[in-house]
Design an enzyme around this catalytic site. Structure first.
Site, PDB file in Angstrom:
ATOM      1  N   HIS A 259      58.060  42.045  48.517  1.00  0.00           N
ATOM      2  CA  HIS A 259      57.306  41.339  47.594  1.00  0.00           C
ATOM      3  C   HIS A 259      57.359  42.465  46.238  1.00  0.00           C
ATOM      4  CE1 HIS A 259      54.273  38.315  45.336  1.00  0.00           C
ATOM      5  NE2 HIS A 259      54.342  39.119  44.601  1.00  0.00           N
ATOM      6  N   GLU A 260      56.452  43.402  46.687  1.00  0.00           N
ATOM      7  CA  GLU A 260      55.953  44.140  45.671  1.00  0.00           C
ATOM      8  C   GLU A 260      57.578  45.620  45.199  1.00  0.00           C
ATOM      9  OE1 GLU A 260      53.569  44.824  43.635  1.00  0.00           O
ATOM     10  OE2 GLU A 260      52.482  43.133  44.896  1.00  0.00           O
ATOM     11  N   HIS A 263      59.621  42.561  42.686  1.00  0.00           N
ATOM     12  CA  HIS A 263      58.700  43.213  41.541  1.00  0.00           C
ATOM     13  C   HIS A 263      59.255  44.498  40.427  1.00  0.00           C
ATOM     14  CE1 HIS A 263      55.211  39.718  40.697  1.00  0.00           C
ATOM     15  NE2 HIS A 263      55.187  40.664  41.594  1.00  0.00           N
ATOM     16  N   GLU A 289      57.314  37.296  38.343  1.00  0.00           N
ATOM     17  CA  GLU A 289      57.344  36.641  39.912  1.00  0.00           C
ATOM     18  C   GLU A 289      58.498  36.016  40.281  1.00  0.00           C
ATOM     19  OE1 GLU A 289      53.391  37.518  40.743  1.00  0.00           O
ATOM     20  OE2 GLU A 289      53.628  36.058  42.793  1.00  0.00           O
TER      21      GLU A 289
END
Lengths: 496, 496
Positions: A259-260, A263, A289
């Site tokens: 997830h990060e 980003h 997001e």
């Protein structure tokens, strides 16, 4: 070009301050020794004060106004208009109001922390009331059309409105609630393989491999540990991620890191030449997001992705995984099950958590409900949308940090991001030849290149709506998420 | 108290900027990914510019002038007079000069790096000439008495003068040169045990034990790795050290960690209530170095210290050390031998390296020699004072970074620090009951308490000379170092 050059220099100076604050914050979360906290808070406050002075400097505003009438390229015009919008926004709040807000936020955060640990909403309530009052005032100062909550939404997702979000969340409420009910009636899959003992250093090393495979550039970033995973940017040449490890739960690090990483790929893909300018900044939190969710869910929780990566994982943890297949692993990571805590939710029921917060925030900022009503309303909505009883306020209305930070209007960007992700991923599957096959081979470069070209490199040159139309031919449309969800989970749960 | 309160607030703001820059620098040396360098340099430059603006702000100077005539306590008076001195100093250099200096330093550093790696002084020479010219100009702008070099010395060691240092280094030249010659004629001790293979993680863990034993507070600091060990301060509640490890040379980490630990104890001992004020700042670089050298040499290279700690080290590295005694280890760490490189020198011949730099800097800033003469003079002095032939400029005149950074007058503080350390340690041995016995037991708290009371807590409330007299009854006196050296090394080398 004198004015435009001044504009660049001043904007970069503002960016230097902003990124310096980010370095201090990153250090605080990752490496700072505990006694350092009070002075660090003071140092950050000092830099934030200077940042505010620079952002609202009179000459800066005058130059921006002059530049509106100068002969500029389209990109330059866009930079100026975006910067002018931000400038006007920052000058709408006077110093006394900003100080009052910042003081109330600090106190609210302390009160929330105590309230949560003592499971006592009444400790938080008075501070939250003050904060909501200020937030309502803030909406008036910023100005809005139709609904005061629009002024808050605009801080995180420029252009987002109650009108559009009501439609979006109506779809969530009807289509997704119904589909999740179907899943609930099917036999549950086995997730026990996730909860064996996995050595932490090996977990960390494996996620570094995954990040590298995604295209994360370790020469322009690094991964460290922190209590709450986050991504932070000091320039597109230094974008850092953090993750967390649980020795008894492999899923924790996997989805945090991926997830990060999503980003971070966005931030690393912004053009360094546009440092400090809107053209070099991310578009909105929803778009941000969308990048993390696309990697986390559409890619990271897909069977094709693990068809490539599971063998490697088996290799690292043979004793844990040699008796399992990539399909077993895929099923275990895609368990749908209503739950109490947003951050632990699966990718479907997650949006009910956001829906609840959206409805509450809208009414709270709009003035139709009050702080005292929150625990009751919260619990009623959890019962209605998720079918769960909330056993305590700590696991209910006190679970999130956001309100204590004064962030109202932030939650919807989580859902917006997921829905954009589905729509973008659907388009990428059409635009990229054999995307599924490439992923099965572990070749993620074409996907990243597509995102770089379609999204990252444009920074803030387009509005989110415009960009979405440019890429997919239409505005954000919930149907892509619903199609993705139905296809994936019907197979996983053998629904017809 | 309005003016004094403004003074505190403004001084703390300046300190916040200074410490924020330190965080960015620390990160740069310890964790920053390589591509980040250019933007980080820009961010640091922006903060440095704001720091300079705040430090030279007109109102700040006016308030300081007014405060001279207000009714203040002695401590407040001292704060104001020290701050006014610093203020006047920073306003003596105009913006254009500062920019020119900073540009020349950047270019000199690049040239020095290339010159050193290519062993070609001529690459560095033109830039160094520019820099020396600017430095001579800087002395005129700052003003000085008797010798221009005094203006440079004052930047690092307020009050130090050519007159006093000539006397000090005359002693070094005569007494120490003679004593080292005696050692050279004695049989050499064995240091081979240092150069076995020692696992790096164990080395690191051991030095963390040593730091904790010294009294270093890990809740107000941390130890990391960097190419060049250093100590940095973000407040007295966050003082960080770095060290380096060599798997095949145990001495590298030991003296780095203990040395930086000594620096850090000083900074952790400054009073947080005086944050940002002279009363909460270190006194001078010489005093700072006295703390690191005292721990590194007077304590860390003593037999009593290792009588306590060697058993623990044996325990960690039994295969390397079980055949050796604490005495063997003590001998191995105290080999005196003339050498080419300052940073590798033993604690006696080290001062010949400083002496040479002192003589050269004094003449260079004074204008009696020129940059073109440096390699020849350097080599002649190394032959004369250390008896070694310099095989190349890389191992000679190009070895240190200092001149390329524009630091002239810094080197003498290394020797001043060692000599203060000997004088302070001699006094501590008188003031503290059974200091030797305490050290043999690993109880270092009384020594730290003594340093806290005598030195740390006073910050910049006294001049170095004053403080030294307050503690030891006299000004800096080389004889204490000479006595220490003679006693210790006569025993080690069986001299009579």
């Amino acid at each position: 070009m004198e004015n435009y050059n001044y504009y660049i220099t001043h904007s970069q100076k503002i960016a230097d301050l902003e990124h310096s604050i980010s370095v201090l914050n990153w250090d605080q979360e990752v490496f700072m020794p505990e006694n350092s906290a009070p002075r660090r808070a003071q140092q950050i406050a000092t830099l934030a004060g200077i940042h505010h002075e620079l952002s609202t400097e009179k000459k800066f505003g005058e130059v921006l106004e002059k530049l509106k009438n100068e002969d500029l390229t389209d990109i330059q015009k866009r930079n100026v208009s975006e910067s002018l919008k931000a400038y006007k926004k920052s000058t709408k709040l006077n110093g006394a109001f900003v100080t009052q807000m910042s003081k109330t936020i600090s106190e609210s955060f302390v009160a929330w922390n105590e309230a949560r640990s003592k499971n006592d909403f009444s400790i938080f309530a008075p501070k939250l009331e003050e904060l909501v009052k200020l937030k309502r005032e803030e909406c008036e100062l910023y100005g809005y059309e139709n609904h005061p909550y629009n002024a808050q939404l605009d801080l995180y997702e420029p252009g987002a409105t109650v009108k559009d979000l009501d439609i979006l969340f109506k779809d969530v409420k009807h289509q997704l609630v119904e589909f999740v009910a179907k899943i609930a009636s099917a036999p549950q899959n086995d997730e026990s393989l996730m909860f064996q003992k996995y050595e932490t250093t090996k977990q960390l090393a494996f996620t570094e491999e995954l990040l590298a495979q995604m295209g994360y550039n370790f020469k322009s970033g690094r991964q460290d540990l922190s209590t709450h995973p986050f991504t932070t940017t000091f320039s597109s040449k230094d974008v850092r991620v953090t993750t967390r490890v649980n020795e008894n739960d492999l899923s924790e690090i996997l989805w945090s890191s991926i997830h990060e990483g999503g980003h971070a790929l966005y931030e690393q893909g912004l053009l360094d030449d546009n440092y400090g300018l809107p053209a070099g900044s991310y578009l909105s939190l929803g778009l941000h997001e969308s990048q993390s969710r696309l990697y986390e869910n559409n890619l990271g929780r897909s069977l094709n992705y693990w068809k490539h990566n599971f063998a490697r994982l088996q290799n690292i943890f043979p004793e844990n995984l040699n008796n399992y297949s990539a399909e077993d692993f895929y099923k275990a990571m895609n368990i749908v099950k209503p739950s109490l805590i947003r951050t632990n939710a699966d990718e479907l029921t997650y949006h009910f958590h956001v829906l609840i917060r959206y409805e509450i925030e809208k009414d709270l900022i709009g003035g139709t409900i009050e702080v005292a009503d929150l625990p009751r309303i919260w619990n009623e909505k959890y019962k209605a949308y998720l079918g769960v009883d909330v056993p305590s306020d700590s696991m209910g209305v006190l679970q999130d940090i956001h309100w204590s930070h004064g962030s109202f209007g932030y939650f919807p960007t989580y859902s917006i991001g997921s829905f954009y992700a589905a729509q973008f991923y659907n388009q990428a599957s059409k635009d990229i030849n054999n995307l599924d096959e490439l992923i099965k081979e572990g070749n993620l470069a074409p996907l990243l290149n597509w995102l770089r070209e379609k999204i990252h490199k444009h920074g803030r040159l387009f509005a989110a709506d415009e960009l979405c139309i440019k890429i997919t031919g239409e505005k954000l449309n919930f149907k892509y998420f619903m199609e993705y969800a139905k296809k994936k989970y019907s197979a996983l749960y053998n629904l017809n």
